[in-house]
Design a protein around this motif. Structure first.
Motif, PDB file in Angstrom:
ATOM      1  N   LEU A 437       0.828  -1.203   0.000  1.00 33.29           N
ATOM      2  CA  LEU A 437       0.000   0.000   0.000  1.00 33.29           C
ATOM      3  C   LEU A 437       0.861   1.250   0.000  1.00 33.29           C
ATOM      4  O   LEU A 437       0.529   2.257  -0.629  1.00 33.29           O
ATOM      5  CB  LEU A 437      -0.921  -0.014   1.229  1.00 33.29           C
ATOM      6  CG  LEU A 437      -2.055   1.012   1.266  1.00 33.29           C
ATOM      7  CD1 LEU A 437      -2.991   0.807   0.097  1.00 33.29           C
ATOM      8  CD2 LEU A 437      -2.798   0.907   2.576  1.00 33.29           C
ATOM      9  N   SER A 438       2.005   1.195   0.700  1.00 32.89           N
ATOM     10  CA  SER A 438       2.900   2.356   0.763  1.00 32.89           C
ATOM     11  C   SER A 438       3.495   2.685  -0.594  1.00 32.89           C
ATOM     12  O   SER A 438       3.907   3.822  -0.836  1.00 32.89           O
ATOM     13  CB  SER A 438       4.026   2.096   1.776  1.00 32.89           C
ATOM     14  OG  SER A 438       3.497   1.826   3.055  1.00 32.89           O
ATOM     15  N   SER A 439       3.554   1.695  -1.481  1.00 34.79           N
ATOM     16  CA  SER A 439       4.171   1.918  -2.785  1.00 34.79           C
ATOM     17  C   SER A 439       3.163   2.262  -3.877  1.00 34.79           C
ATOM     18  O   SER A 439       3.528   2.403  -5.038  1.00 34.79           O
ATOM     19  CB  SER A 439       4.962   0.672  -3.211  1.00 34.79           C
ATOM     20  OG  SER A 439       4.099  -0.452  -3.329  1.00 34.79           O
ATOM     21  N   VAL A 440       1.889   2.406  -3.498  1.00 34.52           N
ATOM     22  CA  VAL A 440       0.873   2.782  -4.484  1.00 34.52           C
ATOM     23  C   VAL A 440       1.163   4.196  -4.985  1.00 34.52           C
ATOM     24  O   VAL A 440       1.380   5.113  -4.190  1.00 34.52           O
ATOM     25  CB  VAL A 440      -0.539   2.724  -3.859  1.00 34.52           C
ATOM     26  CG1 VAL A 440      -1.580   3.287  -4.821  1.00 34.52           C
ATOM     27  CG2 VAL A 440      -0.887   1.284  -3.500  1.00 34.52           C
ATOM     28  N   PRO A 441       1.190   4.426  -6.304  1.00 32.62           N
ATOM     29  CA  PRO A 441       1.441   5.780  -6.842  1.00 32.62           C
ATOM     30  C   PRO A 441       0.421   6.776  -6.304  1.00 32.62           C
ATOM     31  O   PRO A 441      -0.744   6.440  -6.066  1.00 32.62           O
ATOM     32  CB  PRO A 441       1.296   5.595  -8.351  1.00 32.62           C
ATOM     33  CG  PRO A 441       1.564   4.135  -8.588  1.00 32.62           C
ATOM     34  CD  PRO A 441       1.039   3.431  -7.380  1.00 32.62           C
ATOM     35  N   SER A 442       0.864   8.008  -6.109  1.00 31.77           N
ATOM     36  CA  SER A 442       0.012   9.036  -5.509  1.00 31.77           C
ATOM     37  C   SER A 442      -1.262   9.276  -6.303  1.00 31.77           C
ATOM     38  O   SER A 442      -2.311   9.573  -5.730  1.00 31.77           O
ATOM     39  CB  SER A 442       0.789  10.347  -5.357  1.00 31.77           C
ATOM     40  OG  SER A 442       1.301  10.769  -6.609  1.00 31.77           O
ATOM     41  N   ASP A 443      -1.203   9.120  -7.644  1.00 29.01           N
ATOM     42  CA  ASP A 443      -2.392   9.368  -8.452  1.00 29.01           C
ATOM     43  C   ASP A 443      -3.422   8.255  -8.317  1.00 29.01           C
ATOM     44  O   ASP A 443      -4.578   8.414  -8.722  1.00 29.01           O
ATOM     45  CB  ASP A 443      -2.012   9.569  -9.921  1.00 29.01           C
ATOM     46  CG  ASP A 443      -1.249   8.368 -10.483  1.00 29.01           C
ATOM     47  OD1 ASP A 443      -0.693   7.587  -9.688  1.00 29.01           O
ATOM     48  OD2 ASP A 443      -1.213   8.224 -11.718  1.00 29.01           O
ATOM     49  N   GLU A 444      -3.014   7.108  -7.774  1.00 25.13           N
ATOM     50  CA  GLU A 444      -3.938   6.002  -7.559  1.00 25.13           C
ATOM     51  C   GLU A 444      -4.378   5.887  -6.099  1.00 25.13           C
ATOM     52  O   GLU A 444      -5.270   5.107  -5.772  1.00 25.13           O
ATOM     53  CB  GLU A 444      -3.286   4.679  -7.987  1.00 25.13           C
ATOM     54  CG  GLU A 444      -2.882   4.629  -9.462  1.00 25.13           C
ATOM     55  CD  GLU A 444      -2.188   3.326  -9.817  1.00 25.13           C
ATOM     56  OE1 GLU A 444      -2.303   2.370  -9.019  1.00 25.13           O
ATOM     57  OE2 GLU A 444      -1.525   3.260 -10.859  1.00 25.13           O
ATOM     58  N   LEU A 445      -3.727   6.661  -5.213  1.00 21.61           N
ATOM     59  CA  LEU A 445      -3.987   6.522  -3.787  1.00 21.61           C
ATOM     60  C   LEU A 445      -5.424   6.890  -3.433  1.00 21.61           C
ATOM     61  O   LEU A 445      -6.032   6.263  -2.551  1.00 21.61           O
ATOM     62  CB  LEU A 445      -3.016   7.409  -2.999  1.00 21.61           C
ATOM     63  CG  LEU A 445      -3.082   7.296  -1.466  1.00 21.61           C
ATOM     64  CD1 LEU A 445      -2.751   5.880  -1.019  1.00 21.61           C
ATOM     65  CD2 LEU A 445      -2.125   8.297  -0.817  1.00 21.61           C
ATOM     66  N   SER A 446      -5.986   7.895  -4.111  1.00 19.29           N
ATOM     67  CA  SER A 446      -7.343   8.335  -3.779  1.00 19.29           C
ATOM     68  C   SER A 446      -8.361   7.222  -3.956  1.00 19.29           C
ATOM     69  O   SER A 446      -9.396   7.205  -3.270  1.00 19.29           O
ATOM     70  CB  SER A 446      -7.720   9.548  -4.630  1.00 19.29           C
ATOM     71  OG  SER A 446      -7.649   9.223  -6.014  1.00 19.29           O
ATOM     72  N   ALA A 447      -8.096   6.276  -4.852  1.00 19.42           N
ATOM     73  CA  ALA A 447      -9.044   5.192  -5.112  1.00 19.42           C
ATOM     74  C   ALA A 447      -9.036   4.149  -3.998  1.00 19.42           C
ATOM     75  O   ALA A 447     -10.079   3.549  -3.699  1.00 19.42           O
ATOM     76  CB  ALA A 447      -8.728   4.533  -6.454  1.00 19.42           C
ATOM     77  N   VAL A 448      -7.863   3.924  -3.398  1.00 16.65           N
ATOM     78  CA  VAL A 448      -7.755   2.880  -2.378  1.00 16.65           C
ATOM     79  C   VAL A 448      -7.795   3.432  -0.957  1.00 16.65           C
ATOM     80  O   VAL A 448      -7.981   2.684  -0.001  1.00 16.65           O
ATOM     81  CB  VAL A 448      -6.462   2.061  -2.565  1.00 16.65           C
ATOM     82  CG1 VAL A 448      -6.441   1.402  -3.940  1.00 16.65           C
ATOM     83  CG2 VAL A 448      -5.223   2.924  -2.364  1.00 16.65           C
ATOM     84  N   ALA A 449      -7.629   4.768  -0.807  1.00 13.68           N
ATOM     85  CA  ALA A 449      -7.549   5.369   0.526  1.00 13.68           C
ATOM     86  C   ALA A 449      -8.776   5.093   1.395  1.00 13.68           C
ATOM     87  O   ALA A 449      -8.641   4.768   2.574  1.00 13.68           O
ATOM     88  CB  ALA A 449      -7.303   6.876   0.409  1.00 13.68           C
ATOM     89  N   PRO A 450     -10.021   5.195   0.876  1.00 13.23           N
ATOM     90  CA  PRO A 450     -11.176   4.923   1.734  1.00 13.23           C
ATOM     91  C   PRO A 450     -11.182   3.501   2.287  1.00 13.23           C
ATOM     92  O   PRO A 450     -11.545   3.288   3.451  1.00 13.23           O
ATOM     93  CB  PRO A 450     -12.371   5.170   0.796  1.00 13.23           C
ATOM     94  CG  PRO A 450     -11.852   6.106  -0.240  1.00 13.23           C
ATOM     95  CD  PRO A 450     -10.432   5.693  -0.460  1.00 13.23           C
ATOM     96  N   LEU A 451     -10.784   2.535   1.450  1.00 11.26           N
ATOM     97  CA  LEU A 451     -10.766   1.145   1.914  1.00 11.26           C
ATOM     98  C   LEU A 451      -9.634   0.924   2.923  1.00 11.26           C
ATOM     99  O   LEU A 451      -9.785   0.165   3.889  1.00 11.26           O
ATOM    100  CB  LEU A 451     -10.608   0.202   0.721  1.00 11.26           C
ATOM    101  CG  LEU A 451     -11.772   0.234  -0.279  1.00 11.26           C
ATOM    102  CD1 LEU A 451     -11.464  -0.650  -1.489  1.00 11.26           C
ATOM    103  CD2 LEU A 451     -13.065  -0.224   0.386  1.00 11.26           C
ATOM    104  N   ALA A 452      -8.502   1.577   2.714  1.00 15.54           N
ATOM    105  CA  ALA A 452      -7.400   1.481   3.668  1.00 15.54           C
ATOM    106  C   ALA A 452      -7.803   2.087   5.012  1.00 15.54           C
ATOM    107  O   ALA A 452      -7.457   1.559   6.078  1.00 15.54           O
ATOM    108  CB  ALA A 452      -6.160   2.176   3.122  1.00 15.54           C
ATOM    109  N   ALA A 453      -8.553   3.185   4.989  1.00 17.82           N
ATOM    110  CA  ALA A 453      -9.019   3.814   6.221  1.00 17.82           C
ATOM    111  C   ALA A 453      -9.961   2.878   6.977  1.00 17.82           C
ATOM    112  O   ALA A 453      -9.908   2.782   8.207  1.00 17.82           O
ATOM    113  CB  ALA A 453      -9.717   5.139   5.904  1.00 17.82           C
TER     114      ALA A 453
END
Length: 501
Positions: A437-453
């Motif tokens: 998860l730490s290596s996810v590109p910043s432009d893709e982070l918004s898509a996975v951030a809610p699930l990570a939270a």
């Protein structure tokens, strides 16, 4: 009741401030490395599992030597043990900064841990024996500042040093601090009378320190499941060794660690409370920076700064609670702290989302941590307040041992819950979990951030539950315990015995 220490020599406040000068490096050094793992992996060319031993090796060494601290303090004196440990830790810091490859880096971190493991039990002994029981809360509050505040400010300092200088400076800064701590200690620390000259418990030495190492080692491998062989084998072996040590210690005349002190109501009850609360509190400490860095995409320095208000709040509350625990019964002081901290961390867990208000989250975290400032150091004070001077090394060492075990187990549990929750919501990450998860590109982070939270919310409920359990223990243990001043005012021996036992 414990006999009062001699009033000759440096004042209790001078002794505690001297102890702080020597201990401030230890808790900061545990967390300061956390922000440098990725950079160390890049600069040494070592894989992430290998470089992780920079942190794991230090923690292992720290946990392994703590059980021997009580014997060393009784045999050589708290002052000598404290000063020697500072020298070893400082020397190890310099060698880490000068390391030339990953093998030397890990080896010198282990040397650091060997010194650091003796520091806190010796520091607690010097603090507790410098004043009568009814004044120990204030002194423990001062001494506890590095313990509770250090883990919050460590990432801030580490991130700044990484961003502006070099990872080697994270260890070089220990050199002047260590030298100052040593000089102040040589000048101000009293030579306390040694305890009974007991022989070293060799059998206990071969049981308890390896048990600590195995428990910490096994739990450090727990990510995603507790059923893996590299977790079950060392943890299982560690549990067996602990059981064997308990059996041995209950029979031995002078065991390595006198666990019979846990039979005393305040000592044993306080230890149980600390296992639950401290385990939950320090377990939560790995989740908050993960949220800021992984879900919100903040740098290590920014994440540390967002956690800084919590450190300030804890520091202020420690000083207040240290004075209150000397004047009032423990239940309203410690109980109120547990309630505030449990509700605060529960509210923090509920608020975690990909777009939550950053000021609100930082404020909630500060309130929750402020509650912890009313719990851990006051509880340590109650656990050791009425121990005889000769029993203080064993009591302070036992508190440190149990805190290490509780923190390791709860951290492992949090890691497993987080990895499982991430796997359920983001199966594409594979088995690497947070690392991927730490290596996810910043432009893709918004898509996975809610699930990570959401996954972080799930993991947060283990620490919150453990804190809630500690509230029940506090009520059972402290509901009839008077204040230290009230106990001191009653000069009858039966009253003192009833309070202590």
């Amino acid at each position: 009741m414990t006999s009062n220490s001699s009033t000759a020599g440096p004042s209790p406040t001078t002794i505690v401030l001297t102890v702080i000068a020597g201990t401030v490096m230890i808790p900061i050094d545990i967390t300061i490395v956390a922000v440098a793992i990725a950079r160390l992996s890049q600069e040494t060319g070592a894989s992430l599992p290998v470089i992780q031993w920079v942190a794991t090796g230090y923690t292992l060494a720290l946990a392994t030597v703590i059980p021997a601290a009580a014997w060393a303090i009784s045999r050589f004196g708290a002052r000598q043990v404290f000063l020697t440990a500072i020298v070893v830790f400082t020397l190890g810091s310099g060698l880490v900064a000068a390391s030339w490859n990953v093998e030397s880096l890990i080896a010198f971190r282990v040397l650091q841990g060997l010194g650091g493991g003796f520091v806190m039990p010796a520091a607690m002994t010097l603090t507790l024996r410098s004043a009568p029981p009814e004044e120990r809360g204030r002194l423990m509050a001062l001494m506890g500042l590095p313990v509770l505040v250090g883990p919050v400010f460590g990432p801030v300092l580490g991130g700044w040093l990484l961003d502006t200088m070099s990872w080697r400076w994270m260890f070089l800064i220990n050199l002047p601090l260590g030298v100052l701590g040593l000089l102040f200690g040589l000048r101000n620390l009293p030579r306390l009378p040694n305890g009974p000259s007991a022989r070293l418990d060799v059998r206990g030495l071969f049981l308890l320190p390896p048990a600590m190492a195995l428990l910490v080692l096994g739990t450090s491998f727990a990510e995603g499941t507790l059923l893996a062989a590299d977790v079950l084998v060392p943890v299982g072996a560690g549990v067996v060794l602990v059981a064997l040590f308990v059996r041995h210690a209950l029979r031995a005349a002078a065991p390595l660690l006198d666990i019979r002190l846990l039979r005393r109501r305040l000592t044993g009850g306080s230890a149980a409370l600390l296992v639950c609360f401290a385990g939950g509190y320090f377990g939560s400490m790995i989740l908050v920076p993960l949220y800021w860095q992984v879900v919100r995409g903040e740098s290590a320095t920014t994440a540390g700064l967002l956690m800084a208000p919590a450190g300030v709040a804890a520091g202020i509350m420690i000083q207040i609670s240290g004075r209150l625990i000397d004047r009032f019964p423990p239940l309203p002081v410690i109980g109120s702290g547990i309630v505030v901290s449990t509700l605060g961390f529960g509210a923090l867990a509920l608020q975690l989302s990909a777009d939550a208000s950053m000021p609100v989250l930082a404020t909630t975290h500060a309130i929750a941590t402020a509650g912890a400032g009313f719990v851990m150091l006051p509880t340590m004070t109650i656990a050791t307040r009425f121990l005889e001077d000769s029993a203080i090394p064993a009591g302070s060492t036992m508190i440190n041992v149990l805190n290490q075990i509780a923190t390791a187990l709860c951290t492992a549990g949090v890691s497993v819950l987080l990895a499982a929750a991430l796997s359920a919501r983001l199966p594409g990450l594979g088995s690497d979990g947070v690392g991927a998860l730490s290596s996810v590109p910043s432009d893709e982070l918004s898509a996975v951030a809610p699930l990570a939270a959401e996954a972080l919310q799930v993991a947060f409920w283990l620490p919150v539950t453990m804190m809630a359990v500690s509230a029940v223990i506090a009520f059972v243990v402290f509901r009839r315990t008077p204040s230290a001043q009230a106990a001191a005012a009653d000069s009858s021996r039966p009253m003192a015995t009833a309070v202590a036992d």
